[in-house]
Design an enzyme around this catalytic site. Structure first.
Site, PDB file in Angstrom:
ATOM      1  N   LYS A   1       0.864  -1.180   0.000  1.00 17.11           N
ATOM      2  CA  LYS A   1       0.000   0.000   0.000  1.00 17.11           C
ATOM      3  C   LYS A   1       0.898   1.227   0.000  1.00 17.11           C
ATOM      4  O   LYS A   1       1.454   1.622   1.025  1.00 17.11           O
ATOM      5  CB  LYS A   1      -0.926   0.046   1.210  1.00 17.11           C
ATOM      6  CG  LYS A   1      -2.043   1.098   1.012  1.00 17.11           C
ATOM      7  CD  LYS A   1      -2.561   1.676   2.312  1.00 17.11           C
ATOM      8  CE  LYS A   1      -1.788   2.855   2.811  1.00 17.11           C
ATOM      9  NZ  LYS A   1      -1.821   4.068   1.922  1.00 17.11           N
TER      10      LYS A   1
ATOM     11  N   LEU B   1      10.333   4.432  12.019  1.00 15.62           N
ATOM     12  CA  LEU B   1       9.423   5.517  12.358  1.00 15.62           C
ATOM     13  C   LEU B   1      10.158   6.860  12.371  1.00 15.62           C
ATOM     14  O   LEU B   1      11.119   7.040  11.636  1.00 15.62           O
ATOM     15  CB  LEU B   1       8.750   5.203  13.697  1.00 15.62           C
ATOM     16  CG  LEU B   1       8.110   3.798  13.768  1.00 15.62           C
ATOM     17  CD1 LEU B   1       7.509   3.546  15.136  1.00 15.62           C
ATOM     18  CD2 LEU B   1       7.083   3.609  12.667  1.00 15.62           C
TER      19      LEU B   1
ATOM     20  N   GLU C   1      10.127  16.352  14.774  1.00 21.41           N
ATOM     21  CA  GLU C   1      10.667  16.122  13.447  1.00 21.41           C
ATOM     22  C   GLU C   1      10.114  17.166  12.472  1.00 21.41           C
ATOM     23  O   GLU C   1       8.914  17.388  12.394  1.00 21.41           O
ATOM     24  CB  GLU C   1      10.292  14.715  12.978  1.00 21.41           C
ATOM     25  CG  GLU C   1      10.931  14.318  11.662  1.00 21.41           C
ATOM     26  CD  GLU C   1      10.660  12.857  11.315  1.00 21.41           C
ATOM     27  OE1 GLU C   1      11.544  12.216  10.721  1.00 21.41           O
ATOM     28  OE2 GLU C   1       9.560  12.357  11.649  1.00 21.41           O
TER      29      GLU C   1
END
Length: 527
Positions: A194, A268, A399
């Protein structure tokens, strides 16, 4: 696949980054997507023009794709490992053979500079080649010392998980679907990918090249769609999930995998530090830091966003670094000399601007850059260096994922390491110091990968060694043996011969206990 060879000899090429991709070829590529739902218009962020329309999955179509992949997986897993590995070898060669076509599509769909796109092509090829070489060895049955040597023969086997779901982001849309899928496929799994809704075409190109390399149709599938519908459905249907993206989404997926008791691996978020110590080569550090911080316009999970410079070299480094950044070449197009491309979406441009505005409002100083560049293209943002960023600014700890880096002076090496490690993240770190000290000092940094006198490429490009995050930067690893073995179930088969592991006939329990104790003493001594 036929759409890779549709251009007639002598036919004019379209202009722009997608020069080798005509509308017909792009439409054929989009047709590989498994979905009959809403039409998604994919646009070029650097130019703002439409590229192709991809159909997204409706509710139930991701699960149906997994079911079809599960049927195809059985025959694929039954093939000899070396036959599966041959597909990996052919894919690695095809990626290099089609380098320019892949680069053209990558640039068109993401807006990144050509050299940044090249990193994806090289990484995908090297990852495939590494696992094609390593898979027969890693998947070979392993003999182990049994419970009672000579009497117990133990063998460890590796079985594929079944169907692996690979969920990938928009920033590296070619290499992540490729480098996460190839080891899963070579281990005997089927894969359902995906991709992010902004970049489905390059994931579909990975699928096309895998099929051209000999992967049977149906073993790998691409299902575009939204995270809440397609992503959630995929997680609920597959046997293992490989995810790259934000920590918040990673937590949610990992929790769902935990409920289902299936495996999860995730790369992540990060807030990666770069340290410049007094014994560093300052000119090399300035050039290397600029290249690392602004690769892919800062949209890089392992790119540095915090620079800690020892006070002894702060002025020299900062002056050289700012001059290097201010001179970086930015723009659209396919020139190999361009260093910065476009950001990928208006939403992300707004996020980057918001963090900058917040930091400046709280006292940060802009040393260079600090503004969007609509004169260059709709989503371009100048490479930006900040100083005096306060702890209260979101940019200090969150971030940014864009072309902004903050420079912080430190009074000692101890302070540099303490501040570098003072973060919930631990994905990558960069350390600039004398090579003789690099490995020892690098071990003090709390990150899954540490690059000494490099920004990120040295560790990223070491495909035989594990890569992944500590702390809130992830679970599991890609690359290295674990990057393939995580997609397998280990099974130990132990065959007992001649005598049982129990009191033998005619031997009392006490004598058996003494005999067993003596045998264990000897086994412990030699094993």
């Amino acid at each position: 696949m036929p759409f890779l060879h549709q251009k007639a000899p002598g036919a004019p090429e379209p202009a722009g980054p997608a020069a080798s991709w005509s509308p017909a070829r792009l439409a054929a590529l989009a047709g590989l997507a498994e979905g009959t739902g809403p039409a998604l218009e994919v646009t070029s962020p650097s130019e703002g023009r439409p590229l192709a329309v991809v159909r997204q999955a409706r509710e139930g179509e991701a699960r149906a794709a997994v079911d079809r992949a599960r049927e195809a997986q059985r025959a694929w897993a039954a093939r000899p490992v070396r036959e599966r590995a041959a597909v990996g070898h052919r894919f690695a060669r095809l990626v290099l053979d089609r380098r320019d076509e892949i680069l053209d599509l990558l640039q068109a769909e993401t807006g990144k500079a050509r050299l940044a796109a090249l990193e994806e092509v090289m990484d995908a090829s090297r990852t495939a080649a590494y696992y094609a070489h390593a898979a027969p060895r890693l998947l070979r049955p392993q003999r182990h010392v049994g419970a009672l040597p000579l009497l117990t023969r133990s063998t460890e086997l590796r079985h594929p998980k079944g169907v692996v779901g690979v969920i990938t982001p928009w920033n590296y849309p070619f290499t992540l679907p490729a480098s996460d899928s190839v080891p899963a496929l070579l281990a005997g799994n089927a894969v359902v990918i995906k991709p992010d809704h902004q970049t489905p075409l390059t994931a579909l190109l990975v699928l096309a090249l895998l099929r051209e390399a000999g992967l049977p149709e149906g073993v790998a599938r691409v299902v575009p769609g939204t995270g809440p519908v397609t992503g959630a459905e995929l997680v609920d249907a597959v046997d293992y999930v490989m995810f790259t993206g934000s920590t918040a989404t990673g937590r949610a997926i990992a929790a769902r995998c935990g409920e289902r008791l299936i495996g999860f691996s995730g790369e992540l978020g990060g807030k990666n530090p770069l340290l410049v110590l007094p014994d560093a080569d300052i000119p090399a550090a300035a050039v290397g830091a600029a290249r690392a911080c602004f690769s892919n316009a800062g949209q890089l999970c392992v790119g540095p966003e915090r620079i800690y410079v020892h006070e002894a070299v702060r002025e020299r480094f900062t002056e050289a670094f700012v001059a290097e950044v201010a001179g970086m070449r930015m723009g659209p197009g396919t020139s190999w000399e361009t260093q910065l491309g476009s950001l990928t979406s208006p939403e992300h441009l707004a996020r980057v601007h918001s963090q900058l505005d917040d930091a400046v409002a709280r006292g940060a100083r802009v040393l260079t850059g600090g503004a969007a560049r609509p004169d260059v293209g709709p989503l371009f943002f100048a490479p930006t260096v900040l100083a005096d960023v306060p702890e209260s600014a979101a940019l200090c700890r969150e971030e940014t994922f864009g072309p902004i880096v903050a420079v912080y002076p430190v009074a000692s090496e101890e302070e540099a390491f303490a501040r570098a490690n003072d973060t919930p993240y631990g994905l990558n770190a960069s350390l600039w110091t004398a090579p003789s000290r690099g490995r020892r000092l690098g071990a003090r940094l709390e990150a899954g990968t540490v690059n000494v006198n490099e920004g990120y490429s040295a560790a990223w490009g070491t495909h035989s060694a594990a890569m992944g995050g500590w702390k809130e930067s992830g679970l599991g690893r890609r690359h290295g043996p674990e990057g393939l073995l995580k997609y397998t179930e280990a099974q130990t088969i132990a065959v007992q011969r001649l005598l049982p592991i129990a009191p033998w006939p005619g031997l009392g329990g006490e004598r058996w206990a003494g005999l067993l104790t003596g045998a264990v003493r000897m086994i412990n001594r030699f094993r």
